[in-house]
Motif scaffolding. Structure first.
Motif, PDB file in Angstrom:
ATOM      1  N   LYS A 190      66.829  13.078  49.651  1.00  0.00           N
ATOM      2  CA  LYS A 190      67.956  14.005  49.513  1.00  0.00           C
ATOM      3  C   LYS A 190      67.543  15.459  49.793  1.00  0.00           C
ATOM      4  O   LYS A 190      68.309  16.247  50.324  1.00  0.00           O
ATOM      5  N   ARG A 191      66.302  15.821  49.401  1.00  0.00           N
ATOM      6  CA  ARG A 191      65.841  17.208  49.550  1.00  0.00           C
ATOM      7  C   ARG A 191      65.214  17.463  50.917  1.00  0.00           C
ATOM      8  O   ARG A 191      64.855  18.598  51.226  1.00  0.00           O
ATOM      9  N   TYR A 192      65.050  16.436  51.748  1.00  0.00           N
ATOM     10  CA  TYR A 192      64.414  16.635  53.048  1.00  0.00           C
ATOM     11  C   TYR A 192      65.214  17.626  53.905  1.00  0.00           C
ATOM     12  O   TYR A 192      66.434  17.509  54.039  1.00  0.00           O
ATOM     13  N   GLU A 198      65.903   3.475  52.069  1.00  0.00           N
ATOM     14  CA  GLU A 198      66.617   4.752  52.008  1.00  0.00           C
ATOM     15  C   GLU A 198      66.165   5.671  53.151  1.00  0.00           C
ATOM     16  O   GLU A 198      66.977   6.313  53.812  1.00  0.00           O
ATOM     17  N   GLN A 211      62.798   2.701  48.530  1.00  0.00           N
ATOM     18  CA  GLN A 211      62.587   4.012  49.160  1.00  0.00           C
ATOM     19  C   GLN A 211      62.513   3.866  50.691  1.00  0.00           C
ATOM     20  O   GLN A 211      63.088   4.660  51.430  1.00  0.00           O
ATOM     21  N   HIS A 219      68.314   7.088  56.386  1.00  0.00           N
ATOM     22  CA  HIS A 219      68.384   8.526  56.652  1.00  0.00           C
ATOM     23  C   HIS A 219      67.958   8.819  58.103  1.00  0.00           C
ATOM     24  O   HIS A 219      68.588   9.623  58.785  1.00  0.00           O
ATOM     25  N   ALA A 225      73.329  22.298  47.236  1.00  0.00           N
ATOM     26  CA  ALA A 225      73.736  21.015  47.825  1.00  0.00           C
ATOM     27  C   ALA A 225      74.135  21.129  49.289  1.00  0.00           C
ATOM     28  O   ALA A 225      74.247  20.122  49.972  1.00  0.00           O
ATOM     29  N   CYS A 269      70.875  23.227  55.507  1.00  0.00           N
ATOM     30  CA  CYS A 269      69.585  22.636  55.854  1.00  0.00           C
ATOM     31  C   CYS A 269      68.942  23.438  56.977  1.00  0.00           C
ATOM     32  O   CYS A 269      69.556  24.319  57.555  1.00  0.00           O
ATOM     33  N   SER A 299      62.093  14.307  47.948  1.00  0.00           N
ATOM     34  CA  SER A 299      62.995  13.156  47.923  1.00  0.00           C
ATOM     35  C   SER A 299      63.742  13.129  49.250  1.00  0.00           C
ATOM     36  O   SER A 299      63.790  14.143  49.957  1.00  0.00           O
ATOM     37  N   ARG A 334      65.668  20.783  53.272  1.00  0.00           N
ATOM     38  CA  ARG A 334      66.333  21.847  52.505  1.00  0.00           C
ATOM     39  C   ARG A 334      65.309  22.792  51.891  1.00  0.00           C
ATOM     40  O   ARG A 334      64.227  22.369  51.491  1.00  0.00           O
ATOM     41  N   CYS A 353      71.194  18.309  59.081  1.00  0.00           N
ATOM     42  CA  CYS A 353      72.413  17.903  58.374  1.00  0.00           C
ATOM     43  C   CYS A 353      73.561  18.310  59.278  1.00  0.00           C
ATOM     44  O   CYS A 353      73.348  18.965  60.297  1.00  0.00           O
TER      45      CYS A 353
END
Length: 413
Positions: A139-141, A34, A31, A38, A245, A248, A137, A143, A253
């Motif tokens: 990925k969801r940061y 990752e 994590q 990011h 998907a 943001c 997560s 959003r 993004c």
């Protein structure tokens, strides 16, 4: 034999614990890796960095190196430094910068106190490791959650329980819209839980309210989860698939192309309005350039911030079918209980100026690129005893409304 069995069991139990702890360590380091990747993607190399009094770091990033250009469709994009047209005619910088005859109390961003970004760069709020770790997560940061949109046409009480989002808005639909404008009163509403937020914004919407919803949003928000504090901040948002998907907040993004070196998306706004005291507001205009087709955003009378390229959208590539203005909160309380997270000033509309929050001079942009008063303005709120909205019009404020409320109260348990 019993003792041997106990030792064996203890050994197996310990082995299990050790392997579990190894797995946890592996997962944590994965994590961390990752998150670091990011952060590297988001935080572009800065020409200069400015520390804001609220603890934010504002990086002045070369305009051509901003996150937008990570998008494969924007690799060879030539930055448009100004819109071809401003509502009501050809774009004219002098016209945009003209000060109105009567100035309202002026608002700035806190980081301005400690410096400014050089020409040719744009200010970007630096994302920190703890910001990303607060998200569900990586990925969801940055959003919004799915189903976050107010849907006036089905004022169904179940909507509240399904999404946890509540609204008090004014809206227009049934025509083609090419932009919207409003002057929005700025407050610092109290948030009950860190995973809740309170915002006031305008929505430019295209498509159905299904999986293909297109939305451009701009306003102010208080979101401890996203920013790590309770400050009131300027924000934007976009999505082309109902928050699934794409899209943001701010510049988290690739999408929005910023051209302005003075205003930072996601940075704190100061000062804010106080109950029975000084009132502060901001003006936001979002419109579609009829020549290039991009959606532009202007903040106040002085700052054209940048644009969302038209290719990001399906329905909004042509026009919007609905415009909404108003407030939104998240209610995360279980079992039908209500949060005490405030919307707007935390006071109901009937309290009026200086106490309740407002939107004034609300307008839409028509097919001839003219700003005009909205026709057939409707209102919508899921639970008017928690948050409410009241519209009006007069000579100074044009079409306006007061909105908001305290959330949990004697009539909103």
């Amino acid at each position: 034999m019993g003792r041997m069995k106990r030792v064996l069991l203890a050994f197996l139990w310990l082995s299990g614990l050790i392997s579990l702890s190894c797995a946890a360590r592996l997962s944590a380091s994965r994590q961390k890796l990752e998150v670091q990747k990011h952060l590297k993607r988001l935080n572009k190399p800065a020409v200069k960095s400015i520390e804001s009094p609220d603890g934010d770091i504002i990086d002045c990033v070369h305009m051509a190196h901003q996150p937008a250009f990570d998008h494969p469709f924007l690799k060879d994009h030539k930055i448009q430094m100004r819109p071809s047209y401003h509502p009501e005619g050809l774009f004219d910088e002098n016209k945009v910068s003209e000060k109105p005859k009567e100035r309202t109390n002026s608002i700035t961003q806190l980081w301005h106190l400690n410096g400014k970004c050089p020409e040719g760069t744009i200010p970007i709020r630096r994302t920190k490791q703890e910001d990303v770790l607060r998200a569900s997560s990586v990925k969801r940061y940055g959003r919004k959650k799915h189903r976050a949109i107010p849907k006036p046409r089905s004022a169904d009480p179940d909507l509240v329980n399904e999404s946890g989002h509540q609204h008090a808005i004014a809206y227009v639909e049934g025509d083609k819209y090419y932009g919207a404008k409003a002057t929005i009163n700025v407050w610092e509403p109290k948030i009950q839980q860190p995973n809740e937020f309170s915002l006031s914004q305008l929505w430019i919407l295209g498509g159905s309210f299904g999986e293909d919803l297109n939305s451009i949003e701009a306003g102010w928000q208080v979101s401890p989860d996203l920013y790590g504090d309770n400050n009131t901040r300027l924000f934007t948002y976009w999505t082309s698939d109902a928050y699934q998907a794409t899209g943001c907040y701010n510049l988290l993004c690739s999408g929005f192309i910023q051209i302005n070196s003075e205003i930072a998306m996601g940075a704190s706004i100061s000062p804010v309005s106080a109950y029975r005291n000084s009132q502060y507001d901001i003006s936001i205009l979002v419109w579609k350039d009829p020549k290039e087709g991009h959606w532009w955003m202007q903040f106040g009378n002085d700052y054209v911030l940048g644009y969302w390229p038209s290719f990001l959208f399906s329905y909004l590539a042509d026009s919007a079918s609905m415009i909404e203005w108003g407030g939104e909160v998240v209610n995360s309380e279980p079992d039908g209980h209500h949060t005490s997270t405030q919307m707007g000033s935390g006071h109901f509309p009937e309290e009026g100026f200086g106490k309740s929050s407002y939107f004034r001079n609300i307008q839409v942009v028509d097919g001839s690129n003219n700003l005009k008063a909205p026709k057939g303005l409707g209102t919508f709120t899921e639970q008017s005893n928690c948050y409410d909205v009241q519209i009006g019009s007069n000579g100074d404020w044009g079409h306006y409304f007061y909105y908001g409320g305290p959330g949990k109260n004697a009539n909103c348990p």
